[in-house]
Write an enzyme that holds these catalytic residues in place. Structure first.
Site, short mmCIF file in Angstrom:
data_model
loop_
_atom_site.label_atom_id
_atom_site.label_comp_id
_atom_site.label_asym_id
_atom_site.label_seq_id
_atom_site.Cartn_x
_atom_site.Cartn_y
_atom_site.Cartn_z
N LYS A 41 0.84 -1.21 0.00
CA LYS A 41 0.00 0.00 0.00
C LYS A 41 0.87 1.26 0.00
O LYS A 41 0.65 2.16 -0.80
CB LYS A 41 -0.93 0.01 1.23
CG LYS A 41 -1.86 -1.19 1.31
CD LYS A 41 -2.80 -1.10 2.50
CE LYS A 41 -2.08 -1.12 3.84
NZ LYS A 41 -1.54 -2.43 4.26
N ARG A 116 -9.17 0.64 8.90
CA ARG A 116 -8.72 -0.71 9.25
C ARG A 116 -9.76 -1.44 10.10
O ARG A 116 -9.53 -2.59 10.45
CB ARG A 116 -7.41 -0.63 10.02
CG ARG A 116 -6.18 -0.93 9.16
CD ARG A 116 -4.94 -0.70 10.00
NE ARG A 116 -3.80 -1.44 9.59
CZ ARG A 116 -2.79 -0.94 8.85
NH1 ARG A 116 -2.84 0.27 8.41
NH2 ARG A 116 -1.74 -1.69 8.57
N ARG A 155 11.77 -6.20 4.77
CA ARG A 155 11.72 -4.77 5.06
C ARG A 155 12.38 -4.49 6.41
O ARG A 155 13.05 -3.48 6.60
CB ARG A 155 10.26 -4.30 5.08
CG ARG A 155 10.12 -2.79 5.24
CD ARG A 155 8.69 -2.30 5.10
NE ARG A 155 7.87 -2.65 6.25
CZ ARG A 155 6.55 -2.43 6.35
NH1 ARG A 155 5.91 -1.87 5.34
NH2 ARG A 155 5.89 -2.78 7.42
N ARG A 161 11.89 -0.43 11.78
CA ARG A 161 10.57 -0.41 12.40
C ARG A 161 10.45 -1.54 13.41
O ARG A 161 10.72 -2.70 13.10
CB ARG A 161 9.47 -0.56 11.32
CG ARG A 161 9.11 0.76 10.68
CD ARG A 161 8.16 0.60 9.54
NE ARG A 161 6.92 -0.10 9.86
CZ ARG A 161 5.86 -0.14 9.06
NH1 ARG A 161 5.89 0.53 7.91
NH2 ARG A 161 4.78 -0.80 9.40
N ARG A 173 0.10 -9.61 13.13
CA ARG A 173 -0.50 -8.54 12.32
C ARG A 173 -1.40 -9.12 11.24
O ARG A 173 -2.46 -8.56 10.94
CB ARG A 173 0.60 -7.67 11.69
CG ARG A 173 1.38 -6.88 12.72
CD ARG A 173 2.42 -6.01 12.07
NE ARG A 173 1.80 -4.97 11.28
CZ ARG A 173 2.37 -4.38 10.25
NH1 ARG A 173 3.57 -4.70 9.87
NH2 ARG A 173 1.74 -3.44 9.59
P1 B4P Z 1 4.67 -1.60 2.03
O1 B4P Z 1 4.31 -0.78 0.85
O2 B4P Z 1 5.54 -0.92 3.05
O3 B4P Z 1 3.41 -2.22 2.77
P2 B4P Z 1 2.16 -1.62 3.53
O4 B4P Z 1 1.02 -2.44 3.03
O5 B4P Z 1 2.05 -0.14 3.35
O6 B4P Z 1 2.54 -1.87 5.05
P3 B4P Z 1 1.96 -1.82 6.51
O7 B4P Z 1 0.56 -2.35 6.50
O8 B4P Z 1 3.00 -2.54 7.27
O9 B4P Z 1 2.00 -0.42 7.15
P4 B4P Z 1 1.21 0.64 8.02
O10 B4P Z 1 2.22 1.70 8.12
O11 B4P Z 1 -0.08 0.98 7.38
O12 B4P Z 1 5.38 -2.91 1.49
C1 B4P Z 1 5.96 -3.86 2.36
C2 B4P Z 1 7.31 -4.33 1.85
O13 B4P Z 1 7.14 -5.03 0.61
C3 B4P Z 1 8.29 -3.20 1.57
O14 B4P Z 1 9.57 -3.60 1.97
C4 B4P Z 1 8.24 -3.05 0.06
O15 B4P Z 1 9.48 -2.59 -0.48
C5 B4P Z 1 7.96 -4.47 -0.41
N1 B4P Z 1 7.18 -4.51 -1.64
C6 B4P Z 1 6.18 -3.66 -2.01
N2 B4P Z 1 5.68 -4.01 -3.20
C7 B4P Z 1 6.34 -5.15 -3.58
C8 B4P Z 1 6.28 -6.01 -4.73
N3 B4P Z 1 5.42 -5.77 -5.73
N4 B4P Z 1 7.11 -7.09 -4.77
C9 B4P Z 1 7.98 -7.32 -3.77
N5 B4P Z 1 8.11 -6.55 -2.68
C10 B4P Z 1 7.30 -5.47 -2.59
O16 B4P Z 1 0.85 0.08 9.50
C11 B4P Z 1 1.73 -0.03 10.60
C12 B4P Z 1 1.01 -0.21 11.95
O17 B4P Z 1 0.40 1.06 12.35
C13 B4P Z 1 -0.17 -1.20 12.01
O18 B4P Z 1 0.22 -2.52 12.27
C14 B4P Z 1 -1.03 -0.62 13.18
O19 B4P Z 1 -0.55 -1.02 14.43
C15 B4P Z 1 -0.86 0.87 13.03
N6 B4P Z 1 -1.96 1.47 12.24
C16 B4P Z 1 -1.82 2.05 11.02
N7 B4P Z 1 -3.02 2.48 10.55
C17 B4P Z 1 -3.94 2.14 11.50
C18 B4P Z 1 -5.35 2.29 11.59
N8 B4P Z 1 -6.06 2.86 10.60
N9 B4P Z 1 -5.98 1.81 12.69
C19 B4P Z 1 -5.30 1.24 13.68
N10 B4P Z 1 -3.96 1.06 13.66
C20 B4P Z 1 -3.27 1.51 12.58
#
Ligand code: B4P
Length: 219
Positions: A41, A116, A155, A161, A173
């Site tokens: 995302k 979420r 990552r 992190r 998670r």
């Molecule tokens: P990302 O792009 O970093 O993944 P994400 O889905 O954004 O991550 P996440 O869900 O962890 O984050 P958030 O900050 O929202 O990709 C992951 C990895 O894969 C990276 O290393 C990337 O380089 C790699 N990658 C990407 N695309 C790829 C591909 N096509 N092929 C191979 N590799 C690839 O959440 C963090 C925490 O914050 C949550 O657990 C929660 O505790 C809290 N939080 C956030 N929002 C919240 C909400 N609305 N309500 C309650 N808690 C919340």
């Protein structure tokens, strides 16, 4: 029927208000980028906001910023993040509400990692309604669990992190996602807003898939 100048002015202003309201509905294009932790995302959001000129609202980024500044909100949130749990709804809803108010003129928002929970989705719909707007589309990135764990562990080698550090937290998670977040997709499916996208492949390839669906919606 004779209308005095005062009555005419009220009619003109009402007409102007109604047409401006319509314009606002037409102009705002709001996307939710949905998917499990590690589905890409954040990665895709950066590219999408640049291409479509949207405001990027990532609750994960906003929470990490609060933590870095050591605000009371950031310190409280970190306790949940470190355990792989969700931060309480009222905290993230409050953050999003302020961010919406800070950007009154935008042509649209890209919500990344929010909502979420169903309670967050309902709150978001109400906040957008107050702005005479709504969610245009929910783009759901589908990736299988083993690939997700692999990406997140990877990552963790460079991100620093705390929630990336340990595979048990990653698994927690994914479990929280299935129990608390997946119902959000059902909520928007009922409103016929969800488009599922294969999240496996190269980053540019997935970006093209997402863009193709957005372009179709914009036309
Ligand atoms: P990302 O792009 O970093 O993944 P994400 O889905 O954004 O991550 P996440 O869900 O962890 O984050 P958030 O900050 O929202 O990709 C992951 C990895 O894969 C990276 O290393 C990337 O380089 C790699 N990658 C990407 N695309 C790829 C591909 N096509 N092929 C191979 N590799 C690839 O959440 C963090 C925490 O914050 C949550 O657990 C929660 O505790 C809290 N939080 C956030 N929002 C919240 C909400 N609305 N309500 C309650 N808690 C919340």
């Amino acid at each position: 029927m004779y209308l005095n100048p005062g009555q005419l002015r009220i009619i003109k202003l009402t007409t102007l208000y109604l047409s401006l309201t319509k314009i606002q509905i037409a102009i705002m294009f709001n996307i939710i980028l949905f998917g499990p932790p590690g589905s890409g995302k954040g990665t895709q959001s950066e590219k999408l906001v640049e291409k479509y000129g949207l405001i990027h609202l990532s609750t994960g980024d906003l929470l990490r910023k609060e933590r870095k500044l050591k605000t009371p909100l950031g310190i409280e949130a970190q306790q949940f993040i470190d355990k792989g749990q969700l931060v309480p709804d009222e905290v993230v809803i409050g953050m999003i509400s302020s961010a919406l108010d800070e950007n009154p003129q935008t042509q649209g928002f890209l919500f990344d990692g929010f909502p979420r929970t169903v309670a967050q989705a309902e709150a978001l719909d109400r906040l957008l309604e107050l702005k005479k707007s709504e969610i245009s589309v929910v783009l759901f990135l589908e990736v299988d669990e083993e690939e997700l764990i692999k990406r997140l562990v990877n990552r963790g080698k460079t991100s620093g992190r705390t929630d990336d550090a340990d595979e048990n937290i990653q698994r927690k998670r994914q479990e929280v996602y299935k129990n608390e977040t997946l119902p959000v997709a059902a909520y928007y499916s009922k409103l016929k807003k969800v488009i599922t996208i294969d999240g496996i492949g190269g980053i540019d390839e997935i970006f093209s898939r997402l863009s193709a669906h957005i372009d179709k919606k914009i036309k």
